[in-house]
Structures are given as C-alpha cells and as structure tokens.
Design an enzyme around this catalytic site. Structure first.
Site, mmCIF file in Angstrom:
data_model
loop_
_atom_site.group_PDB
_atom_site.id
_atom_site.type_symbol
_atom_site.label_atom_id
_atom_site.label_comp_id
_atom_site.label_asym_id
_atom_site.label_seq_id
_atom_site.Cartn_x
_atom_site.Cartn_y
_atom_site.Cartn_z
ATOM 1 N N SER A 161 -21.921 -13.695 13.109
ATOM 2 C CA SER A 161 -21.276 -13.834 14.411
ATOM 3 C C SER A 161 -20.242 -14.966 14.376
ATOM 4 O O SER A 161 -19.409 -15.008 13.465
ATOM 5 C CB SER A 161 -22.354 -14.067 15.474
ATOM 6 O OG SER A 161 -21.828 -13.943 16.757
ATOM 7 N N ARG A 192 -26.667 -16.772 29.769
ATOM 8 C CA ARG A 192 -27.521 -16.349 28.664
ATOM 9 C C ARG A 192 -28.053 -14.929 28.877
ATOM 10 O O ARG A 192 -28.147 -14.144 27.937
ATOM 11 C CB ARG A 192 -28.689 -17.329 28.514
ATOM 12 C CG ARG A 192 -29.606 -17.029 27.358
ATOM 13 C CD ARG A 192 -28.857 -16.993 26.059
ATOM 14 N NE ARG A 192 -29.756 -16.864 24.915
ATOM 15 C CZ ARG A 192 -29.346 -16.826 23.658
ATOM 16 N NH1 ARG A 192 -28.058 -16.904 23.379
ATOM 17 N NH2 ARG A 192 -30.206 -16.717 22.674
ATOM 18 N N ASP A 229 -24.379 -2.621 16.521
ATOM 19 C CA ASP A 229 -23.755 -3.833 17.053
ATOM 20 C C ASP A 229 -22.468 -3.448 17.769
ATOM 21 O O ASP A 229 -21.465 -3.146 17.132
ATOM 22 C CB ASP A 229 -23.471 -4.803 15.904
ATOM 23 C CG ASP A 229 -22.904 -6.131 16.379
ATOM 24 O OD1 ASP A 229 -22.617 -6.266 17.577
ATOM 25 O OD2 ASP A 229 -22.759 -7.034 15.532
ATOM 26 N N HIS A 273 -26.267 -6.592 18.066
ATOM 27 C CA HIS A 273 -25.679 -7.759 17.406
ATOM 28 C C HIS A 273 -26.754 -8.662 16.802
ATOM 29 O O HIS A 273 -26.542 -9.280 15.760
ATOM 30 C CB HIS A 273 -24.845 -8.528 18.440
ATOM 31 C CG HIS A 273 -24.082 -9.672 17.865
ATOM 32 N ND1 HIS A 273 -23.235 -9.523 16.784
ATOM 33 C CD2 HIS A 273 -24.022 -10.987 18.206
ATOM 34 C CE1 HIS A 273 -22.695 -10.701 16.493
ATOM 35 N NE2 HIS A 273 -23.152 -11.605 17.339
ATOM 36 N N ASP A 274 -27.895 -8.744 17.450
ATOM 37 C CA ASP A 274 -28.982 -9.591 16.958
ATOM 38 C C ASP A 274 -29.555 -9.138 15.620
ATOM 39 O O ASP A 274 -30.349 -9.861 15.013
ATOM 40 C CB ASP A 274 -30.126 -9.635 17.988
ATOM 41 C CG ASP A 274 -29.958 -10.784 18.972
ATOM 42 O OD1 ASP A 274 -29.043 -11.605 18.764
ATOM 43 O OD2 ASP A 274 -30.728 -10.851 19.939
#
Lengths: 189, 375
Positions: B154, B224, B319, B352-353
């Site tokens: 990232s 968040r 992602d 994405h994680d």
C-alpha cells in the site's frame, strides 16, 4: 532447437514460459535478457524460484503491457494450439518482437492421420490428451500455419521440422512431429 | 506459546538526526527522531539489510512481540522471522515509523523545540519523497551503502518505489505490494471524506486539540470505518458478516443491529483510541500526493528511467482500492525501462488487506524472490 536461432545477448519474451526452463537455459547459455509470461500460479512460482523474470498475464487478452518492437524475439513454444485468439497473438508477437518464434505439434503427422483414419482423435506423446480433456483447441498442420502466415503477411524466415531428435526434410507435413518457425513482418506490411 | 519461527521478543530504539531536513513542501525540520526496530543481524559487509515501509496506519513494530506486552504482535509477523518468507536468518530487517507518525518518530504529537509545545497543525505535511530522504540518512547511520531490498504494501509500496527513484544507488531490490503509481480520483475522494470527518469534528480545534485536552475521536473513528470498508471486499464482508443480526431480530431503532455495524464500530473505536488524528490527515495527504509521473507529463515510464533496482510487484484480485490494473501500470513502466521485474496477481478474497494476510501462494512468491537476493 530454439536456442540455435537466438543471438547471444538478445532480449526475449517467452509467452507461456512454463516453469522458466527455456529462459533459464538461454540466460545461462546465451546471456539473453528476458521475461516470461505465465498465467499459472504454479509456473509463476517456479519461475521466481529460478530467479526468472515472470509477468502474470493472460495471453488471450494480448500483450498490451508491452511496447512495440521492445524485444528481439518473442517465443510462443507449444502454446499456439491451445489458444483461443490465435490470429491476435500472432499479430501481437510481431508487434512486440522484431522476430517471432513459434513451435507446435504437427497435426498432419502420419501417425495422427492414421488415427483419424481409424476413426479416433489422435493421442500420442506430443498430443497426450483425450478429445474431451485436451487444451488443444486449434491444432493445425504445417500447411495450415503457413497459410495463416500468408494471410497475415507474416514473413517466414526459417522453418525446422523435427521427429523427436531428427530433422525432417522429406515430406515434413507428413513425417514431422514438431514444427518450429522463425518469422518476421513481411516487408511493407 | 508463540510460534516457533517468530522473531520473539523485540524492542524499539530511537535515532536522532540533527541535520536540518528540507521537505518537499518547502518547510524545514531542524531536527527529528525516528523510532525503529531491527530483526536479524547486519552482516559484516552490510549487504543484507531490508527496509520494511509501513502503510497508512502502520508503524515500526513489524515483527515479534514486546516483553511487557506479549499480545502486541508486529503487523507483518506472518511474513518476517526465522524461516519465514523474509528470513531473519539471512536478512537484517528494519522497520521504521515514518516521519510524521504517531508511534515514536517525530510527528504532530511531538514537542516542537521552537515553541516548547506539541507541533499539532504546525507540523509540516510530509511526502514519500521526504521519507525517502530520511531512509537514506537512516541507512547512513548504520553504514548501509545499499539496501538489499526495500519492501512495502500500500502506502509502504509507494514509499519503496520513491526510494528506488530518488536514490537508485541505495537499493538493489524493491517489492511493491498492493500499491499504485498514483491514486485514482476515487481513491483521493475516499481520503477526502476521511479527512473531512476529522476536520469537521468539533473536537479538532484546527488540529490544536492537544492543548485543549480533546481528541477528534468521532472524526477519526468515522475515517477509520470508511477506510476499513474500502480495505475489505464485498465478498469477504458477505462471507464474514452477511446480513447477520447481533440479537437475532430487528429492533426498529438506530442502535447496532447488524454484525457488520458492530464490527466497524469496534474497529473505529479501537483505532480512535490508539491513533493521532493529525498523523492520519498527514498520511492520507502523503498518499494523495504520490505521483512520480507528475514531473514527466504523466509519463510513468519516463519517471522510472532513473530506477536501477530489480522489482517484485504483487497485487490481489479482490483489491479494488489498489487494483491489479494499478500494479500493471507500474510493471509496464518497469518493462519499458528494461528493468528486471516479476509480477503476479494473487487470487484473494480479502480486498486491499490481503497484503497483510497469511496466504500460501503469496508467501511462497515472496519467499522465492527473497531467496534469490544475493547478500
């Protein structure tokens, strides 16, 4: 076989490079610089283990990530017959490479013809699949391939037809098992 | 009991820099500190150092655990350790909290020598280019002329690319994971919503909330929560939560009803307690500003002409925040410059994680690449 056509120090794009054996060999033997293109996770991993540059890409969608004339040779080894977009990949090879090298099993080999005559789809060491599980959807003979080249203004520079370790010069479309072609763009095309 | 190939107990150290640092914004930091951890041994040739760059909310605690807090495991502990894909028996691995961070490196919560108060909103915006400078100075402190590799996911992948562009002679290999050569408009839009959540929180006080004893908790929490949604995939959320209710039936009010709400609230609350809002703002700006092609009329290949390192580029199929297409743009720029590069698109459902997750194929690829790095 393919190594004999490649000039030392040249740049190579190996489409469907498998586990990277050819690139590894060419790198050690001829100091070529190159990249493999693969879609199989297993093969990508094998290439990386060998320290080979490998790019995950689906050949069926072309070579859009590669610039025109960016390689001396683009190799498509025993993959053409398994591709859906056959014509497109031939064009793409000549867009990205100065020359293309293609190999494929010759469907015109007499043993194949005999099996068809006997009423069955051919199964052999070079065509080891049954009709229902074969990835080979676009099998062709030497004549067929050369006709396609003509239609697409592809200039065949060299042809080598093999029956295992022997070169075949007599009636190659009948006695050849594997065909290798080196080709370029036809002049003024 | 900890896993046998964990690096085990680690501790953080600090290094102080007295030479003023000129930042891309034009501001100058007279001095600063970086907090870092290291794993493995630096070899006598100093040729086995790997720098791990963290993402938006990450820090220097990359692997191992703390003696006084054995539950605080490093964020990439599954990747780094003895016998792990990034093997600390071979490499000397360094994790640094970026300048502007809130975990010990100089940042908005640090005391400004000039005023004797916390920097707060006076802390200058920092960019990946500024970080690249700090990485080089950091390497100088250790006598490391050239990193064996710089690795990041990232924002960390962007920082890694930046070093490869700004100091090509200082790094031999770069692993760019789930990253992008520039954020898309959609991506900047997400960052802006996150920032607006913080900036409009009444407790923000223009960034000077420290002196007022407040913290824009609500804004940071929302930021968040939004970010978290974009780091996951539709599929992974459907699999993990679906439409499951917390109490089995609808309550016809605005309390937490669905499990996904409960999860997001929990993540938001946890984060808001631990992270600094000014740092969050600053990190999202660093993401937005990263655009190495900007000075080259948008031509990324021209931007990469100065790079010399070998690259590993990895992306994940699910992602959508840093999609495989973005990674392919990086690969194209590397190919155009005839640099050594391998690229793989890893099948994954975690969005994405994914880059933080344990995945056999992913880890095998990193391992294979790392094994081939000579030291």
């Amino acid at each position: 076989m393919i190594a004999t056509w490649i000039k030392p120090g040249s740049s190579i794009l190996d489409l469907g490079c498998g586990d990277g054996t050819l690139l590894h060999y060419l790198g050690n033997k001829l100091n070529v610089r190159g990249y493999g293109v693969e879609i199989s996770a297993h093969n990508i991993q094998a290439c990386m283990q060998k320290g080979i540059n490998v790019i995950h890409n689906d050949l069926e969608s072309g070579l859009s990530g590669f610039e025109d004339a960016s390689f001396d040779y683009v190799i498509l080894s025993q993959t053409l017959q398994a591709m859906k977009n056959t014509e497109n990949i031939i064009q793409e090879i000549l867009r990205v490479g100065k020359e293309g090298i293609v190999s494929f099993p010759n469907f015109g080999y007499w043993k194949n013809r005999l099996q068809v005559m006997a009423g069955h789809m051919p199964v052999s060491s070079n065509l080891p699949y049954q009709w229902y599980d074969t990835p080979n959807i676009h099998l062709c003979t030497l004549h067929d391939f050369e006709q396609l080249c003509q239609q697409h203004k592809v200039n065949i520079l060299e042809r080598q037809v093999m029956n295992h370790d022997n070169k075949v010069t007599f009636l190659p479309n009948l006695f050849g098992v594997l065909a290798f072609y080196r080709f370029g763009r036809a002049p003024h095309s | 009991m900890q896993d046998s190939d964990s690096i085990g107990i680690v501790s953080a150290r600090r290094v102080h820099f007295d030479t003023p640092l000129s930042l891309k914004s034009g501001a100058v930091l007279d001095n600063y500190e970086l907090i870092y951890e290291t794993y493995g041994e630096l070899n006598p040739e100093r040729s086995n150092a790997i720098l791990v760059c963290h993402a938006l909310s990450g820090n220097h605690h990359v692997a191992g655990v703390y003696a006084d807090n054995p539950r605080n495991t490093g964020w990439w502990n599954n990747m780094i350790g003895p016998g792990k894909p990034i093997d600390t028996r071979k490499f000397f691995v360094i994790g640094v909290n970026n300048l502007g961070g809130c975990h010990g490196s100089t940042g908005p919560i640090s005391i400004n020598d000039r005023t004797g108060k916390r920097y707060g909103p006076d802390f200058p915006l920092v960019t990946t280019a500024d970080w690249a400078k700090t990485y080089v100075r950091f390497a100088d402190q250790f006598g490391i002329d050239c990193f064996a590799a710089i690795i990041g996911g990232s924002l960390g992948g962007m920082s890694a690319m930046q070093l490869a562009l700004d100091a090509p002679e200082r790094v031999r290999h770069v692993a760019v994971i789930a990253a992008s050569a520039r954020l898309t408009a959609q991506n900047i839009a997400f960052n802006d919503v996150a920032r607006q959540a913080i900036l409009t929180d009444p407790d923000f006080h223009g960034g000077d909330y420290y002196s007022r004893g407040t913290h824009p908790r609500r804004g940071l929490r929302l930021a968040r929560m939004l970010g978290h949604i974009t780091y996951l995939s539709d599929d992974s959320m459907a699999t993990k939560f679906g439409r499951e209710l917390r109490n089995g039936s609808l309550a016809f009010n605005y309390d937490v009803e669905f499990q996904i709400e409960s999860y997001l609230h929990y993540q938001g609350d946890k984060f808001a307690d631990l992270f600094d809002a000014n740092t969050y703002l600053l990190m999202t700006k660093a993401l937005d500003y990263f655009d190495p092609a900007q000075d080259y009329d948008g031509n990324l290949s021209a931007a990469f002409a100065r790079a010399q390192a070998d690259f590993l580029v990895l992306s994940f199929t699910s992602d959508w925040r840093f999609s495989p297409e973005r990674s392919r743009e990086i690969v194209k720029a590397l190919l155009d410059n005839k640099l050594n590069v391998s690229y793989a698109e890893i099948p994954s459902t975690y969005g994405h994680d994914s880059f933080l997750m344990q995945d056999d194929y992913y880890h095998q690829l990193v391992r294979a690449y790392m094994d081939n790095i000579s030291i």
